[in-house]
Design an enzyme around this catalytic site. Structure first.
Site, short mmCIF file in Angstrom:
data_model
loop_
_atom_site.label_atom_id
_atom_site.label_comp_id
_atom_site.label_asym_id
_atom_site.label_seq_id
_atom_site.Cartn_x
_atom_site.Cartn_y
_atom_site.Cartn_z
CD GLN A 39 1.77 -5.23 0.46
OE1 GLN A 39 1.76 -5.83 1.18
NE2 GLN A 39 1.22 -4.02 0.23
CG ASP A 53 -3.07 -10.39 1.79
OD1 ASP A 53 -3.45 -9.60 3.16
OD2 ASP A 53 -1.96 -10.27 0.59
CE LYS A 111 -0.37 -4.89 4.17
NZ LYS A 111 -0.47 -5.82 2.66
N1 GUN Z 1 -1.85 -4.33 -2.04
C1 GUN Z 1 -2.69 -3.50 -1.08
N2 GUN Z 1 -3.40 -3.80 -0.47
C2 GUN Z 1 -3.33 -4.90 -0.31
C3 GUN Z 1 -3.04 -6.23 0.67
O1 GUN Z 1 -4.20 -6.44 1.40
N3 GUN Z 1 -2.60 -7.74 0.68
C4 GUN Z 1 -2.03 -7.18 -0.78
N4 GUN Z 1 -1.00 -8.43 -0.39
N5 GUN Z 1 -1.00 -6.48 -1.25
C5 GUN Z 1 -1.64 -5.52 -0.48
#
Ligand code: GUN
Length: 296
Positions: free
Chosen positions: A104, A127, A60
């Protein structure tokens, strides 16, 4: 290679290519914002040292960097408390320079995920996990759709794969991918079947799927016996086995039967990250326009 048996490469849904195109269009938008003195900023919070999460967060940050989005990362130990995490989120909610906040997942067991998601300002919830935003998927007017299913919709659109009137079967009903995916497909008039770990005889459903989406994280769960001839297969699963990445789908065994398939790696993952950046830019635009109903 015949008409009935095309080159397997033609069957690949190229997530890296789609992600590059999304990022290229964001780079242009962000340059315009920069000329107005606005620099998009995403704040990413990682609690603990879950290996997969560390890798996802790095991806990211890299995508943000490529696009010209600032990324600020807070890393906290596994022992970080829910109260401290919420205090930090509130600081970020109140920071006018922060446009997107991402915590996350998964979080350590002593922290309640739902409480944390509800603490994030819905206007910075890039998100798309805040209940106000997930609730708006129901009426198809969420400002931020969760990145995995939103990315999948983009991938299907890119290859002109219509879901209307088609049997879409989703394996897995998690909040990140499977459940919002089901709603987003219903909004597009797909015939949607949602399977979960209690589903009996999974194959009896998947064998009828024109579009099969697997989000279980069980390595190579799906072989050719699950697949309808000509199906489109979207593999959301990621399993790391001794440093090698595998999907839910046994690619080599299904490739002759499918019409299109996402590889792992290089499929859903890069597009998920790119649409997170798109949501971040959208958050900037919404703030700029001061009207949350206006979309980019
Ligand atoms: N863990 C796995 N996929 C994601 C996601 O798309 N966003 C977040 N915040 N955590 C994750």
């Amino acid at each position: 290679m015949t008409e009935n048996n095309p080159d397997p490469k033609e069957k690949i849904i190229d997530g890296r290519l789609i992600a590059e195109e999304i990022e290229a269009s964001l780079i242009k938008k962000i340059a315009r914002l920069e000329s107005e003195g606005i620099i998009p900023l995403i704040s990413v919070i990682l609690v603990g040292d879950n290996h997969a999460s560390v890798v996802y967060v790095k991806n990211k940050e890299r995508s943000a960097h490529r696009c010209g989005i600032l990324s600020k990362k807070d890393v906290y130990p596994e022992s970080f408390t829910e109260r401290d995490l919420i205090n930090r989120i509130e600081e970020l909610n109140n920071d006018p320079l922060v446009h997107g906040i991402l915590v996350q997942l998964p979080l350590p067991r002593h922290i309640d995920e739902r409480t944390v998601m509800e603490a994030i300002s819905p206007a910075k919830d890039v998100d798309g996990f805040h209940p106000l935003n997930t609730g708006k998927i129901f009426t198809d007017n969420s400002p931020f759709y969760p990145c995995t299913p939103y990315g999948i919709i983009k991938m299907l659109d890119y290859y002109d794969i219509s879901v209307k009137g088609r049997n879409c079967v989703i394996i897995g009903q998690g909040n990140i991918a499977g459940k919002p995916m089901a709603l987003m497909l219903i909004n597009r008039f797909a015939t949607v079947v949602s399977l979960n770990i209690f589903t009996k005889d999974i194959k009896s459903f998947t064998q009828k799927a024109d579009i099969l989406i697997s989000a279980t994280g069980k390595m190579h769960l799906i072989d050719e016996s699950f697949i309808k001839e000509g199906a489109v297969v979207i593999d959301v699963g990621i399993s790391n086995i001794n440093g090698k990445i595998y999907g839910d789908v046994n690619y080599d065994r299904v490739i002759d039967k499918v019409s299109k398939i996402t590889p792992v790696p290089g499929g859903v993952g890069p597009v998920t990250v790119a649409v997170l950046m798109e949501n971040t830019v959208k958050s900037v635009m919404m703030k700029k326009n001061k009207d949350p109903r206006k979309h980019v």
